[in-house]
Design a protein around this motif. Sequence first.
Motif, short mmCIF file in Angstrom:
data_model
loop_
_atom_site.label_atom_id
_atom_site.label_comp_id
_atom_site.label_asym_id
_atom_site.label_seq_id
_atom_site.Cartn_x
_atom_site.Cartn_y
_atom_site.Cartn_z
N ARG A 82 -22.15 23.19 36.75
CA ARG A 82 -21.04 22.65 37.50
C ARG A 82 -20.12 21.76 36.66
O ARG A 82 -19.07 21.33 37.13
CB ARG A 82 -21.56 21.88 38.72
CG ARG A 82 -22.68 22.64 39.46
CD ARG A 82 -22.91 22.17 40.86
NE ARG A 82 -21.86 22.63 41.77
CZ ARG A 82 -21.76 23.87 42.23
NH1 ARG A 82 -22.62 24.80 41.83
NH2 ARG A 82 -20.81 24.19 43.08
N GLY A 83 -20.50 21.50 35.44
CA GLY A 83 -19.68 20.67 34.58
C GLY A 83 -18.77 21.49 33.68
O GLY A 83 -18.92 22.70 33.55
N ASN A 84 -17.81 20.81 33.05
CA ASN A 84 -16.93 21.49 32.10
C ASN A 84 -16.85 20.75 30.77
O ASN A 84 -15.96 21.00 29.96
CB ASN A 84 -15.52 21.65 32.70
CG ASN A 84 -14.86 20.32 33.07
OD1 ASN A 84 -15.46 19.26 32.88
ND2 ASN A 84 -13.66 20.37 33.60
N GLY A 85 -17.79 19.83 30.54
CA GLY A 85 -17.87 19.13 29.26
C GLY A 85 -16.98 17.91 29.14
O GLY A 85 -17.01 17.22 28.12
N LEU A 86 -16.18 17.62 30.18
CA LEU A 86 -15.30 16.45 30.14
C LEU A 86 -16.02 15.25 30.73
O LEU A 86 -16.59 15.33 31.82
CB LEU A 86 -14.02 16.72 30.93
CG LEU A 86 -13.15 17.88 30.43
CD1 LEU A 86 -11.96 18.08 31.35
CD2 LEU A 86 -12.69 17.63 28.99
N TYR B 38 -9.49 13.77 35.15
CA TYR B 38 -9.57 13.77 36.62
C TYR B 38 -9.07 15.09 37.19
O TYR B 38 -9.72 15.73 38.02
CB TYR B 38 -8.69 12.66 37.21
CG TYR B 38 -9.11 11.23 36.95
CD1 TYR B 38 -10.45 10.89 36.75
CD2 TYR B 38 -8.17 10.22 36.93
CE1 TYR B 38 -10.83 9.58 36.54
CE2 TYR B 38 -8.53 8.90 36.72
CZ TYR B 38 -9.86 8.58 36.52
OH TYR B 38 -10.22 7.28 36.31
N TRP B 39 -7.86 15.49 36.77
CA TRP B 39 -7.20 16.64 37.38
C TRP B 39 -7.89 17.95 37.02
O TRP B 39 -7.77 18.93 37.76
CB TRP B 39 -5.74 16.66 36.98
CG TRP B 39 -4.99 15.45 37.50
CD1 TRP B 39 -5.13 14.86 38.72
CD2 TRP B 39 -4.02 14.68 36.80
NE1 TRP B 39 -4.31 13.76 38.83
CE2 TRP B 39 -3.60 13.63 37.68
CE3 TRP B 39 -3.43 14.76 35.54
CZ2 TRP B 39 -2.65 12.69 37.32
CZ3 TRP B 39 -2.48 13.82 35.18
CH2 TRP B 39 -2.09 12.80 36.07
N ARG B 40 -8.58 17.98 35.88
CA ARG B 40 -9.35 19.17 35.52
C ARG B 40 -10.77 19.13 36.09
O ARG B 40 -11.59 19.96 35.76
CB ARG B 40 -9.38 19.32 34.00
CG ARG B 40 -8.03 19.74 33.42
CD ARG B 40 -8.01 19.67 31.90
NE ARG B 40 -6.75 20.21 31.37
CZ ARG B 40 -6.33 20.04 30.11
NH1 ARG B 40 -7.07 19.33 29.25
NH2 ARG B 40 -5.19 20.56 29.72
N TYR B 41 -11.01 18.15 36.92
CA TYR B 41 -12.27 17.97 37.65
C TYR B 41 -13.46 17.82 36.70
O TYR B 41 -14.47 18.49 36.78
CB TYR B 41 -12.50 19.12 38.62
CG TYR B 41 -13.38 18.73 39.80
CD1 TYR B 41 -13.20 17.52 40.46
CD2 TYR B 41 -14.40 19.57 40.25
CE1 TYR B 41 -14.00 17.15 41.51
CE2 TYR B 41 -15.20 19.21 41.32
CZ TYR B 41 -15.00 18.00 41.94
OH TYR B 41 -15.79 17.62 43.01
N GLY B 42 -13.27 16.88 35.75
CA GLY B 42 -14.36 16.53 34.86
C GLY B 42 -15.28 15.50 35.49
O GLY B 42 -15.24 15.23 36.70
N GLU B 43 -16.08 14.90 34.66
CA GLU B 43 -17.11 13.94 35.09
C GLU B 43 -16.69 12.55 34.60
O GLU B 43 -16.27 12.40 33.45
CB GLU B 43 -18.44 14.35 34.47
CG GLU B 43 -19.65 13.58 34.93
CD GLU B 43 -20.91 14.03 34.21
OE1 GLU B 43 -21.99 13.52 34.53
OE2 GLU B 43 -20.82 14.90 33.30
N TYR B 44 -16.80 11.55 35.46
CA TYR B 44 -16.43 10.21 35.03
C TYR B 44 -17.26 9.16 35.77
O TYR B 44 -17.59 9.31 36.94
CB TYR B 44 -14.94 9.93 35.22
CG TYR B 44 -14.42 10.09 36.62
CD1 TYR B 44 -14.28 8.99 37.48
CD2 TYR B 44 -14.06 11.35 37.11
CE1 TYR B 44 -13.80 9.14 38.77
CE2 TYR B 44 -13.58 11.51 38.41
CZ TYR B 44 -13.46 10.41 39.22
OH TYR B 44 -12.99 10.55 40.51
N VAL B 45 -17.56 8.10 35.03
CA VAL B 45 -18.25 6.94 35.57
C VAL B 45 -17.20 5.95 36.04
O VAL B 45 -16.20 5.72 35.36
CB VAL B 45 -19.14 6.29 34.48
CG1 VAL B 45 -19.62 4.92 34.92
CG2 VAL B 45 -20.31 7.20 34.14
#
Length: 396
Positions: A15-19, A270-277
């Motif tokens: 489900r991730g894209n490496g971001l 954010y807009w590429r739907y990555g992962e962030y804390v």
Amino acid sequence: MNTRLDSSAPGRVERGNGLFGVYVHWPFCAAKCPYCDFNSHVHRGAFDEATYVRSYAREIAHFAALTPGRKVQSVFFGGGTPSLMDPRSVAGILDAIGQHWEIDSKAEITLEANPTSVEAGRFKGYRAAGVNRVSLGVQSLRDGPLAELGRRHSVDEAIAAVRLAQSIFPRSSFDLIYARPRQTLDDWKDELTEALWLAQGHVSLYQLTIEMGTRYYDLFQAGKLKMPDEDLSVDFYELTQELTANAGLPAYEISNHARPGQESRHNLLYWRYGEYVGVGPGAHGRLLIGNQRHATAAEKLPFDWQQKVAARGHGLVTDDVLSWEEEGDELLVMGLRLREGIDPKRFAQLSGRAISDRQIAELKSIGFVETLPNGFIRVTDRGWPVLDAVVADLAA
């Protein structure tokens, strides 16, 4: 808490894209602007900033334990007013991030700043701490509207702050708000033309929106604040696209404009739907834990958050696992803001369903979406002013 199919089952999709990035929320402001619905607080009195910053380091450690092995591609200090922070506080938070995750050698480190809290020594301190990009909340290049927006700086101060930032940081940006009460198209054309002469690589241009819980909302409800009608709002938007494109800063997102290569990497995440804390009071995050996407949110009140961190190592008040359908909807909401559009194959992987060919065909027939040669779907110039409706149709 929401549930979904067991992501450990055979045939699961990654489900991730490496971001991966870190958002740091600094909640304090010198004053509350009448249009602002962000989690910002005016604090007066004694304040032990060094002790407060140690709470950030502790919460970072909590999130790092949940997301080992990530490489940080961007850090964003938002607020509030992060430029009220001591540069040593910024350095301490960046050190804590670097202790727990690898920071990419080309990582973008952005700090939001207000022109009133800018001076050369402080900016040089942020640069020494590792900040390589600043985003300035200019909001207007007219003194009258600045006062109406509750801003505490003058036009001259704003211009000086922008030029100072451009001289110290490799990359910089500033924000403007348009479609303001009583503003005409000619007014905005003149103001934006001046702004584009001042801008270098990036500028963010937002139409004024009335948000519940703000002073502007109260005035609007009382009939004391007249906003542009829908047709005039579209005219403002189209004029903005024309002027920015002609100046070599086309829109890469509905409200953000940049020369090629100068796009905000953190916002693209954010807009590429990555992962962030999300670290700090009121901060939101999207984390992949065990191949499930968690939506997190922290306590909003600054010192209640600090107490929660002291008691349990984090200030979270929300930690929901998103369903596949919710992930797909978020991908649409975020990705369709981008000029590059979204990959319908990724949408199908995340949501477990394909976007309706019938809906795409209907939106194409009225000129609101198009399919690019790489197969991505994007919203057209004609569709961007009604983006919310386009997203709702595709999500149905």
